[in-house]
Every structure is written in C-alpha cells, then in structure tokens.
Motif scaffolding. Structure first.
Motif, PDB file in Angstrom:
ATOM      1  N   GLU A 156       0.978  -0.777   0.439  1.00  0.00           N
ATOM      2  CA  GLU A 156       0.048   0.001  -0.422  1.00  0.00           C
ATOM      3  C   GLU A 156       0.738   1.187  -0.264  1.00  0.00           C
ATOM      4  OE1 GLU A 156      -3.016  -0.718  -0.664  1.00  0.00           O
ATOM      5  OE2 GLU A 156      -3.738   1.654  -0.300  1.00  0.00           O
ATOM      6  N   LYS A 157       1.996   1.709   0.793  1.00  0.00           N
ATOM      7  CA  LYS A 157       3.085   3.142   0.549  1.00  0.00           C
ATOM      8  C   LYS A 157       3.444   3.029  -0.105  1.00  0.00           C
ATOM      9  CE  LYS A 157       3.358   2.348   5.267  1.00  0.00           C
ATOM     10  NZ  LYS A 157       3.898   1.557   6.930  1.00  0.00           N
ATOM     11  N   ASP A 158       3.866   1.615  -0.998  1.00  0.00           N
ATOM     12  CA  ASP A 158       4.339   1.790  -2.254  1.00  0.00           C
ATOM     13  C   ASP A 158       3.783   2.653  -3.744  1.00  0.00           C
ATOM     14  OD1 ASP A 158       6.568   0.435  -1.821  1.00  0.00           O
ATOM     15  OD2 ASP A 158       6.438  -1.356  -2.591  1.00  0.00           O
ATOM     16  N   ARG A 159       2.741   2.142  -3.205  1.00  0.00           N
ATOM     17  CA  ARG A 159       1.848   2.532  -4.544  1.00  0.00           C
ATOM     18  C   ARG A 159       1.077   3.510  -3.368  1.00  0.00           C
ATOM     19  NH1 ARG A 159      -3.537   2.306  -4.836  1.00  0.00           N
ATOM     20  NH2 ARG A 159      -4.243   1.545  -3.385  1.00  0.00           N
ATOM     21  N   LEU A 160       1.225   4.374  -2.522  1.00  0.00           N
ATOM     22  CA  LEU A 160       0.677   5.574  -2.517  1.00  0.00           C
ATOM     23  C   LEU A 160       1.382   6.698  -2.719  1.00  0.00           C
ATOM     24  CD1 LEU A 160      -1.562   5.100   0.440  1.00  0.00           C
ATOM     25  CD2 LEU A 160      -2.461   6.549  -1.484  1.00  0.00           C
ATOM     26  N   ILE A 161       2.618   6.012  -2.832  1.00  0.00           N
ATOM     27  CA  ILE A 161       4.035   6.769  -2.999  1.00  0.00           C
ATOM     28  C   ILE A 161       4.287   6.987  -4.753  1.00  0.00           C
ATOM     29  CG2 ILE A 161       6.671   7.309  -3.319  1.00  0.00           C
ATOM     30  CD1 ILE A 161       6.379   5.824  -0.715  1.00  0.00           C
ATOM     31  N   THR A 162       3.336   6.506  -5.055  1.00  0.00           N
ATOM     32  CA  THR A 162       3.619   6.582  -6.779  1.00  0.00           C
ATOM     33  C   THR A 162       3.016   7.181  -7.278  1.00  0.00           C
ATOM     34  OG1 THR A 162       4.383   4.237  -6.565  1.00  0.00           O
ATOM     35  CG2 THR A 162       3.970   5.231  -8.391  1.00  0.00           C
ATOM     36  N   LEU A 163       1.793   6.445  -6.334  1.00  0.00           N
ATOM     37  CA  LEU A 163       0.244   7.367  -7.454  1.00  0.00           C
ATOM     38  C   LEU A 163       0.298   9.067  -6.469  1.00  0.00           C
ATOM     39  CD1 LEU A 163      -2.840   5.658  -5.143  1.00  0.00           C
ATOM     40  CD2 LEU A 163      -1.945   6.090  -8.197  1.00  0.00           C
ATOM     41  N   PHE A 164       1.463   9.802  -5.378  1.00  0.00           N
ATOM     42  CA  PHE A 164       1.398  10.861  -5.607  1.00  0.00           C
ATOM     43  C   PHE A 164       2.289  11.857  -5.901  1.00  0.00           C
ATOM     44  CE2 PHE A 164      -0.512  10.373  -0.857  1.00  0.00           C
ATOM     45  CZ  PHE A 164      -1.009  11.918  -1.226  1.00  0.00           C
ATOM     46  N   ILE A 165       3.611  10.723  -6.556  1.00  0.00           N
ATOM     47  CA  ILE A 165       4.126  11.640  -7.705  1.00  0.00           C
ATOM     48  C   ILE A 165       4.553  11.884  -8.902  1.00  0.00           C
ATOM     49  CG2 ILE A 165       6.620  10.802  -5.738  1.00  0.00           C
ATOM     50  CD1 ILE A 165       7.302   9.471  -7.834  1.00  0.00           C
ATOM     51  N   LEU A 166       2.980  10.832  -8.756  1.00  0.00           N
ATOM     52  CA  LEU A 166       2.748  10.305 -10.177  1.00  0.00           C
ATOM     53  C   LEU A 166       2.634  11.203 -11.196  1.00  0.00           C
ATOM     54  CD1 LEU A 166       0.308   7.362 -10.862  1.00  0.00           C
ATOM     55  CD2 LEU A 166       2.447   7.861 -12.331  1.00  0.00           C
ATOM     56  N   GLY A 167       1.729  12.719 -10.961  1.00  0.00           N
ATOM     57  CA  GLY A 167       1.495  13.631 -11.273  1.00  0.00           C
ATOM     58  C   GLY A 167       2.627  14.815 -11.897  1.00  0.00           C
ATOM     59  N   PHE A 168       4.225  14.633 -11.688  1.00  0.00           N
ATOM     60  CA  PHE A 168       5.400  15.327 -11.399  1.00  0.00           C
ATOM     61  C   PHE A 168       5.518  14.493 -13.155  1.00  0.00           C
ATOM     62  CE2 PHE A 168       6.027  16.251  -6.908  1.00  0.00           C
ATOM     63  CZ  PHE A 168       5.150  16.980  -6.762  1.00  0.00           C
TER      64      PHE A 168
END
Ligand SMILES: Nc1nc2c(ncn2[C@@H]2O[C@H](COP(=O)(O)OP(=O)(O)O)[C@@H](O)[C@H]2O)c(=O)[nH]1
Lengths: 719, 90
Positions: free
Chosen positions: A438-450
C-alpha cells in the motif's frame, strides 16, 4: 465473423441470452489479443507487461448468431494471492455470475501456466482451455498432445493463435457448446498419494451419508474441504454433517501435514499444483530442441541488460523517443497551424455579425485548433510507449532501474505507471495497482502527477518553441521531462522518509519473452488514444473554449466602450487611434468575468511573474491540461495587436519574457493533474482526504519551485 | 576428522548456498524458501518452490537485481529476495 442476418441493433440487447464468459489467464498470454481476435472489433488495450488490464472489462459480440459476453479479468499468476488484481479476479470467479471460465494459456510455457489452471479447476465451474500462441509453439518445435491433456484435466482444450486468427471459430463454437450443455465435466486431477488417500476417505464418508452439494461431486467437495476453501466452509457451516466432518478433516490434515513437513495448507496446495503441472507438462509436451524464442530472448537480454550497456541504451531510447516526438511532430504541425488559421479566416469572411464571428473564429476555432495542433506529437509519443509495452522491453527497464528506484523508496515496478504517466496520468494511476504494498502504491500515486502527461506537451512545445531556437527546443523538452521525473523521485524519497515509513514490497516479476510488436496492436492503441484525444477536443475542449470565450467577452461594459469610442473619434493621428483601440480592448478584457477571476488570483501568482492571463490559463487547465493552450489561444487572439493572423507562438514571444515562460513551464509541470486524473487519483488512493493532500502537496511544490525558477532566471536573463 | 571431511564436501557441493550467491549461468536446485505468507505465495505462483531448478541468467549493477530462469520462465528478483532462497548446486 459476424453474420449480417442477425446483426445486433442496439447495445441494449447485449448480454440478453448471451454466453457469459469469465476470461482468466496469467499476464502476457495474449488475452487481450485473443479478445480482439474473437470480437473482430478491436476494443481492448493490449500490452506486453504485467498488469495492463487492472480492472474487469466487458466486451460483447456475436458469432454464428450467438451472443458472447466476455468479462476480461486482470491477468494473474495465481488467484490465491494478495494483490488487488488477484483479489478482483478471485472475487469475480467465486461470486460473479457467468456460464464458463475461459482459461487462456501460453502454449510455449505450459507448465507455469498450469499452476493457475489447477487453481481454476478447483473452483468446479465449466471451463474451456485455450492454448494460445500455437504459432510460436510450432516455431519452437513444441508438440502438445491435446487429447491427453483433455483427458488429464477433464476440460475441452482448443489450440488457437490470436495473432494469426487461427482456431478462433472452433474456440467460440466449443464455448457455446459447453455453455449450453447441461452437464459439467469434472476435473480429473490426481494429487499425491498421501493426499489422495485422505480425499478418498472423506469422499467415501460423504457418499455414505448421501451428501450432495450444488453440482459438485463428493470428490470435489472433499478436495475443497481439505484445501480449506473458505466459501465452501461458509456455506456448509450450518449443515449438521459438519459435526462429524470436522474431526475427520482434522485427522486427515494431520496426516497430510506430516507428509509435507509443513502445516501451511497453502504451501501444500502450491506444492501439489506444482507437482501436477510438472507431471502434466512432462506427459503432454514434446520438445526436442531448446525453444528458439527463449534462446533469442536470452541473447537479446545479454545486450539490453548488460552491466555497462543496459542503462546507456535505455537512456538513448528515451532520448530518441522525445527527440522524435518534437522533431518529427514539428513537420505536420506547421501545416496544421497554417490550415487552421486559413480556415478561421475563411469562415470569418462569411460571417457578418461581429459577435458570432468572434465566437466562432476566436472562440471555437482558435481554442480547438490550438489543441488539434499537437495531435502529431501525441501520436508519436503514444507509438513510442506502445512499442515499449508490446515488445517486452518495459519489464527489462524495471529490472535495470530497480536498484536506482529502490534508493528513492520506490519499486522497480513503479517505473511502469511512471512511464505510462508520460502518456496520460489516468491509466498511470490505475497501473499503479500492480504495486502490492500500500505504501509503495501511495507514494507512486502521489508523484505520478510530476511525470508530464501528453496533454501538457502542447504547453511545453508552445513555450519552448516561442522562446528558444529550434535546436535548443528539442533538448529543452527532454530536460523538462527529466526534471519533472527527478523532482518526482526526490519527492518520493521525502514521502518515504517522513510520511510512508515501513517495509518494502518484494520485487519478483516475470520478464516476458521479447516479441515483435504487432502492427495491428500498436495501431489500435495509438488509434484509440488519438481518438479519445480528438474526442476530448471535439466535446470537452470545445465547450471549455466557448465558455472561456464567453467569460472573456462578457459582461460588456458599455460605459467604457462609449468613453473610448468618443476618444477614438476625437483622436488626431492614426497612431493615437491605434493606441486607444488597444487600451479599450485591454480594459474590456479586464472587466470581463475572466479578467475578474484572473485579477482575483493574480496576487497569488504575481510572485511567479504571471499576469492575469497566465493565471486564468492555469486555472482553466485544471479542467484538462490541453485547455491551457486553448485558453491562451483565445485570450491572446482577442487582445491581438494587429488583425493579421500572427500565430500564438509569436504573440507569446512578444508579450512575455523568458523568466516568466520558464516559471510557467515549471508550474505546469508540477501542479495538480487535470480533473479526470484527480478523480481517478481520489478513487485509487482511497478517499477524498487524499485528494486534499494531493492538492496541497502539488500546489506547494509547484509554487515554490516556480518562484525559485523565476527569481533565478531573472537574475540570469534580466527582465 | 570424518565430520570435517563431510563438512568440506558439503561446502564444496554448496549445500548451504543462497540463490544470491550463485554466479552467472550457474544452475541449482531449490532446497528451501525461507519466506512467509505473501512472498512465499508469490514465489510459488511462479513455480519457485522446493525442488525447482533455477539458473542465473543476468545481474544488474552491483547485483541489486537478478534475472533467473525457472521452468522456461524468466524472473527478476531483488537481491533481498534471492537471499531467502536456499539452493544446492547441481
Ligand atoms: N506469436 C504470438 N504472439 C502473440 C499471440 N497472442 C498474443 N501475442 C503477443 O503476446 C504479447 C502479449 O499479448 P497481450 O494480449 O498483451 O497479453 P495479455 O497480457 O494476456 O493481455 C503481445 O506482444 C502480443 O503481440 C499469438 O497467438 N502468437
């Protein structure tokens, strides 16, 4: 394939009386391609890395006057596991409504594929096995004994090649026939001796009791009980027979545990399945030489994964992709630009009414045209990404980069959503589901917009083109993308350290065989993406353009117009007149709705060097990033200095300075993804509060970095 | 004395080897998968269980990721995961 005599008229009729098929298979077995081959129309995205299809997807079509309704489940190696995909697949297979399971299997790798097949067989549903990639199997010298395989598994087997369209008719007919038949064939899997012994004991007991459950045989019930199938236990829970069954099963399990030297029934089950798969493969697969395709893959890997060459090759490919996007995309762009301008002038010439002409030429044509302009760039970018996906190179990149990504608290697999993010952020958010933790996924989600999505490309192309020479612009573009990605990585590290602390997800992934990209597949992905881009231009952006045109033209401020028209009449020289006209236009814009919004938010953006027009463009970009360009198109065409049709690029170059342009690029690169993407993010992250976090996170980052860029650029270039 | 000899033989045959310690192109048989729950299940779904034959195909820089082959499947593992798989050379 379709028969015209019973052509389905309305989509409403879909699904009525149709054969409902649950499509299950491991990743990369050609499931999507098979769907395309079966349905005739190309309706699903196909890719060659784990987890392209993350959601269930439904496709309806007809064949020989029979309706078929396919539910495409996410590709999973197993349905017992912990990933989201596995849960989606398992839930549907256990509780969904369908007539039969179509298990697609890669014939060139039967043994591993059978691990899933055995799990599916234990669900005790009607099932058909499609052995796909038969063309490749033949080329590899693999022979498979179909009759023997059918005998062992107890289900129908059909050889197909989705690529060549072979065996498709037979497959559809078989599925129809199986779905219609009143009897379900029962699996004939044979487990290890110790397990078989216990199965027989339990079965005998059930027989004696005259027990029956659904359309299961008592052998099937016994297997389900011994493997601790949750659903079975739930349903039998209140059955009095369980009182006698429990001690019996406990004893049986004890025996099995001692034999397998473990008390983990899941592990025992996995071992049993592996043994069956090995045995079946041994019995039905005949292979004389080492498979060519695999040897070839290893040869290519020895170059592409080479310690020294691997990363430079990867960087070169990425650079080439962006270079092509810009250089090649530029050629048709000039023609499109000229065509749109000419079209606007042509149409404008026929419209008498000033208001309507302004609406159509300055509003609609300028707005939609600005978006159309970037179609070539987007097509090239999508071709590139589709190539990476379908050849199998994407997984290699994850392999190469995991060491690097891991340092930033990301997973090598994060690379897949991150690269998808360069195309469009929406599928990228969904692709992040391949990350288990879940953590890997959330981190990835948060930076995807960049990761700058395709829709932001027009802004970059416009601004770099306006302020830098052609030679520099291509490199600038590459730099922008790299910079966005780097900022994303740094942010990931920060998030990992301060927000999402804890264990990493294990890195275990398949490296699919290299396959030549199929032209049809690539064309299909690119076509559907380009079509959706155009559709957006035709609907959403058209509407937004009209809205922005309206907001920038109204309310009409009569007093200003009167005041100025008097002044203009009185003006002596021609020069003075022109100056006054300009002033009037500026005043009118400022008092419009749009001007008011821009003025209101100007203080927030002023430290970044943005005037109210740029502020408005950014705000409208929240609807969709393409709108930024169309807004600028509308805003600057209204306030245009002369009536000759100079392009937006030239207008911008005249009106803005380099520091402002750079600061604007940085802001666009980092601020909140578009409305559609944000809503997908909210759904994927799991709640509205995450959207609030994302908004604060991206806005702060964008503002701060734009501010720094602006100040530094001012110091270097001056205003 | 005998114990030492047996121990030496065991060492030479690499009885207590980890998958991460194998070199490129070496083949081995899995003896034990020292993992729990999720990871164990995941490895099993690729056929990485006791008795499986594995071969090292490639490594990335500093062996941070390793490419192996199990029953005609190419798999990528991180070093940390490969350390949990005990193998014997064949
Ligand atoms: N040779 C051959 N390749 C195929 C066949 N079906 C699919 N492929 C290729 O296998 C890869 C994976 O296919 P895809 O449909 O994305 O698999 P999915 O992940 O199961 O949906 C693609 O590169 C396809 O071109 C086939 O019948 N023969």
């Amino acid at each position: 394939m379709s028969c015209s005599s019973c052509k389905i008229e309305t989509p409403k009729e879909y699904g009525v009386g149709a054969v409902k098929i649950a499509l299950a298979g491991q990743p990369n077995v050609g499931k999507s391609m098979l769907i395309n081959a079966m349905s005739g129309g190309n309706r699903v995205k196909v890719g060659n890395f784990s987890g392209v299809t993350v959601d269930k997807m439904e496709v309806c079509f007809e064949h020989h006057c029979h309706l078929f309704d396919l539910i495409d489940l996410p590709g999973t190696y197993s349905i017992d596991g912990f990933t989201k995909e596995e849960k989606v697949a398992r839930d549907f297979l256990l509780n969904g409504e369908y007539d039969l399971i179509l298990n697609v299997v890669d014939a060139t790798n039967l043994q591993r594929n059978l691990l899933l097949t055995t799990e599916l067989l234990e669900l005790n549903k009607k099932m058909v096995l499609a052995l796909n990639m038969m063309d490749e199997a033949e080329a590899d010298g693999i022979k498979i004994d179909k009759e023997q395989l059918e005998k062992i598994l107890g289900v129908k087997v059909v050889f197909v090649s989705a690529k060549r369209g072979e065996g498709i008719d037979e497959l559809l007919d078989t599925m129809h026939e199986i779905a219609e038949s009143s009897q379900r064939a029962h699996s004939r899997l044979i487990y290890s001796d110790p397990l078989e012994e216990e199965i027989i004991k339990v079965r005998k007991f059930l027989d004696e009791k005259g027990f029956s459950y659904r359309d299961w045989t008592n052998r099937e019930v016994a297997i389900g009980l011994l493997f601790e199938q949750e659903k079975l236990y739930k349903e039998l829970h209140d059955n009095p027979i369980m009182i006698e069954l429990y001690p019996m099963i406990r004893e049986a399990l004890e025996h099995i545990y001692t034999h397998h030297e473990t008390k983990d029934i899941k592990e025992i089950r996995a071992n049993e399945h592996a043994a069956i798969a090995r045995g079946v493969a041994l019995e039905v697969v005949q292979q004389n030489q080492a498979p060519n395709s695999l040897t070839l893959t290893q040869k290519i890997d020895s170059i592409l994964l080479n310690k020294y060459l691997g990363i430079p090759i990867f960087l070169f490919m990425m650079w080439a992709l962006f270079w092509l996007t810009f250089e090649f995309g530029n050629i048709p762009m000039e023609y499109i630009d000229a065509a749109i301008t000419a079209f606007g002038d042509f149409v404008g010439g026929y419209i008498v009414d000033d208001e309507i002409r302004s609406l159509i030429v300055d509003g609609i044509i300028a707005g939609v045209g600005a978006v159309l302009l970037f179609l070539p760039n987007i097509v090239i970018l999508y071709i590139g990404i589709a190539l990476l996906e379908t050849t199998g190179y994407m997984s290699r990149v994850a392999f190469l980069l995991d060491g690097f990504f891991h340092k930033f608290g990301l997973h090598g697999k994060s690379f897949i959503p991150l690269v998808t993010g360069f195309g469009c952020t929406v599928p990228a958010y969904m692709a992040a589901r391949t990350l288990k933790s879940e953590k890997d996924r959330l981190i990835t989600l948060f930076i995807l917009g960049f990761m700058s999505c395709g829709a932001r490309l027009p802004v970059y192309v416009l601004f770099t083109g306006a302020f830098f020479s052609e030679a520099v612009a291509g490199n600038m573009l590459f730099l922008i993308y790299i910079l966005g990605a780097l900022i994303g990585l740094v942010m990931a590290k920060l998030l990992r350290i301060f927000v999402f602390k804890g264990e990493d997800e294990p890195f275990v992934m398949e490296m699919p065989k290299y396959r030549l990209p199929s032209f049809k597949l690539i064309w299909h992905t690119v076509y559907s993406n380009a079509a959706s881009y155009l559709k957006k231009a035709g609907t959403f952006i058209l509407l937004a353009s009209v809205l922005i045109w309206f907001a920038s033209n109204y309310p009409k401020n009569e007093s200003i117009v009167e005041e100025y028209s008097k002044k203009i009449e009185l003006a002596k020289s021609k020069e003075e007149k022109e100056k006054l006209v300009l002033k009037l236009q500026a005043k009118e814009l400022e008092s419009s709705y749009l001007g008011q919004i821009g003025k209101f938010s100007e203080p927030f953006f002023a430290p970044l060097g943005f005037d109210w027009r740029l502020s408005v463009a950014l705000e409208s970009g929240l609807a969709a990033k393409e709108v930024i360009v169309s807004t600028l198109g509308v805003l600057y065409s209204i306030g245009k200095v002369d009536q000759t049709s100079s392009s937006l690029k030239e207008t911008l170059a005249k009106n803005l300075n380099i520091p402002t342009a750079l600061s604007f690029i940085v802001f666009v690169m980092l601020y909140l993804p578009c409305f559609a993407a944000s809503s997908v993010f909210t759904k994927e992250a799991g709640g509205f509060k995450y959207f609030v976090y994302l908004f604060l996170f991206t806005t702060t980052t964008a503002w701060l970095l734009s501010f720094i860029t602006y100040r530094v650029a001012l110091a270097i270039f001056g205003s | 004395m005998i114990i030492i000899i047996i121990f030496k033989i065991m060492l030479e045959n690499g009885v207590c080897l980890k998958l991460s310690e194998l070199k490129k192109h070496q083949e081995a048989r899995v003896v034990r998968v020292d993992a729990e729950g999720e990871l164990k299940q995941r490895l099993a779904s690729f056929g990485l269980i006791r008795g499986a034959i594995v071969k090292i195909i490639d490594c990335s820089i500093r062996k941070s990721t390793i490419e192996i082959m199990v029953d005609n499947t190419l798999l990528a593992l991180r070093k940390q995961e490969a350390e949990k798989i005990e193998v014997e050379k064949i």
